[in-house]
Every structure is written in C-alpha cells, then in structure tokens.
Design an enzyme around this catalytic site. Sequence first.
Site, mmCIF file in Angstrom:
data_model
loop_
_atom_site.group_PDB
_atom_site.id
_atom_site.type_symbol
_atom_site.label_atom_id
_atom_site.label_comp_id
_atom_site.label_asym_id
_atom_site.label_seq_id
_atom_site.Cartn_x
_atom_site.Cartn_y
_atom_site.Cartn_z
ATOM 1 N N SER A 1 1.087 -1.286 -0.124
ATOM 2 C CA SER A 1 -0.072 -0.254 0.063
ATOM 3 C C SER A 1 0.587 1.244 0.239
ATOM 4 O O SER A 1 0.123 1.848 0.099
ATOM 5 C CB SER A 1 -0.818 -0.017 1.381
ATOM 6 N N LYS B 1 -4.065 4.700 8.890
ATOM 7 C CA LYS B 1 -3.317 5.496 8.505
ATOM 8 C C LYS B 1 -3.852 6.964 8.652
ATOM 9 O O LYS B 1 -3.154 7.994 8.923
ATOM 10 C CB LYS B 1 -3.195 5.312 7.212
#
EC number: 3.4.21.53
Length: 338
Positions: free
Chosen positions: A235, A280
């Site tokens: 990612s 995140k």
Amino acid sequence: MPVVALTVLATVPKIPFTDISLTVPYAAEGPGPVFDTLSEVDGQPVVSIDGTQVDQTSGELNMTTVSVRTQMTLAQALARWATTDDTIVPIEQVIPPNHSPEDIEEQNKAAFTRSESAATIAALNHLGRPVKVTVAELVEDSPAQGVLAPEDVITSVDAQPVSTPGQVQELVRAKKPGDSVALGIRRGETDRTVELELAESPKNKSVPMLGILMISTPADGVSVEYNLQDVGGPSAGMMFSLAVIDKLSPGELNGGHNVAGTGTISENGEIGPIGGIQHKVTAAHGEGAELFLAPKANCQEALAGNHGDMAIASVETLDDSIHAMEAFSSGKDFPRCS
C-alpha cells in the site's frame, strides 16, 4: 490484502517451567510511523533517483503505515483496547492458519518490492518516459534456468514487442504447458532470441510457467531506488509513485503542503484499496497533514479515523491524486470522502 505494516513480535510469555503460552489469539492494529517520501530516512533519500536531473521539492508526501502487535497476553490486549485507538482483531486476520510470522513477513516484503516496481512504472508512464522489462530472479528448476539470467531485458514475446511485465504475462498465459515461446533478449549490448518450452505451474497444472520474476525498469538510464526497511505490503505504491513524479517534473506536486495518503498502484496508474486505513488517517492527522489521499473503495473506513479538519480526497487513479492536490492548493473543489 496485507497492509503496509510494522509487525512487533514480543517474546512469547509462558507459564514457568512449561511450554504453555500465555498469549491470546488476537492482534492489535494501530497507527504506525509516517514516512515523508520526499525526505530522508537513516541518512538516505526515501526515494533515490540517479541518472537524470532531479527537481527541488518542498512540503511533504507522507506514506502512512499500520503498526501490528501480536503475541500479547490478555492483560496487554485489554490494556491496548482500553487505553489506545488500536483495533483488536483475531490473529487469523494478520497471520492466516498454517502460516508463520516469518511467512507473512516474507510475503509482505515481496508485496512491497512489487509495489516499488509498479510505482516506478506508473510514474514513468505518467511522465511519458520509456520503460523495459528486466529479469529480477529465476525460479529454481524452471524452463528459464540456465537460459536467462538476472538483468536480462525481455524485448519481445513471439516477435511481439513488450515493455511491461504484464504484457509478458499476458502473452505467456495465452499458451499451454508444453508450448514453446520465443523470447527476444538483450544481455548487455547483445540482442538475441531464445526458445523455451513452458512448464506447468506448481499451483495450477493448467497454467503455463516461464519461471522468472520480472520487474519494470527505466529504459533511459534513470535509476529509482526505495530505501525503507522493516516495512511490508503493497500500500505504499501510490505515495512512492507521486514522489517519483514530483522529483522528475518541474514545480511542487503538493503545492508545498503536507499531504499524506495510502493505496496500492498498478503500472497503468489505478489505485486500489488497502487495510487499516482508519489508523493511517489517524497517524497522518497526528503528523499535521492537511490533505489525505484515500482509495475511493476505502472512503467510509477512512472517515472512521481521527482526522479533525484534515481533508480526505477520494481517488481511483494516479491522475485523480495529482488533480486533488492541485485543486486543494488552489482552493478549488475535488472529490472527497463523504
């Protein structure tokens, strides 16, 4: 899909004088470290580019991670649930059955390497720079062993020119095990054609196997390297790609702002969803990010993170991310998670 993560494995606590573990079958996922892809880590650029002039950058393009803690006692798991923003999940979500932590670490490292390659090519495609297919590794006891070598460049498959690993895979997979394939190869300054008989894939005997691991590399002398350790998963791709574009193009891609984000990326610039995005978002907000770039498929989860007044853009392609930063910098509208 695995997330970019730092896995913290503590010493396994046991009942004294026995092999009985005191750990619980759960893991804790929380905000992990944030890395500015335009900056340095341990004295090296996170994204290092050689072989061409690199443009000056400013602001930040922050890659976000998820911190994963395993092998916790019941007391430790309860403490993290009660006193932190961590999510407590069944251990199977982090380490699937019949896999060891070492297996998962290796898989995450491999995914990270693939994401680096895809990030480079997506950026070079965006910039209109040429790319080539390079052999990275050979599979033991495969048709390619003894014929191809690492650093060989594959220029064609059955006389059809190729410039990405995806094109090679598509042409090879159109065949059957036992079929022959002719590969155009450049080794050093020499071009030649080699013919191989495709084998059966160990995982599916109906799928043909060439037996090489390929990466895309710049074809104009440019070299791109990524210098992050102890981070895995796919990612980071989008943020890596944006950093390469920023360094190889004039001006400031982020408008000088603190921008963060996450998302997988394909060589054609498509951005894919990831796991743990709420953590995140929280990590990015804690680092002062003004704008967060989130895969459209993750928008609802992203809004669950602690984001304050940080704007969260909804993106599906590399171009979407660039347009979102341009619009944010100029005060214009852009697609947001809502």
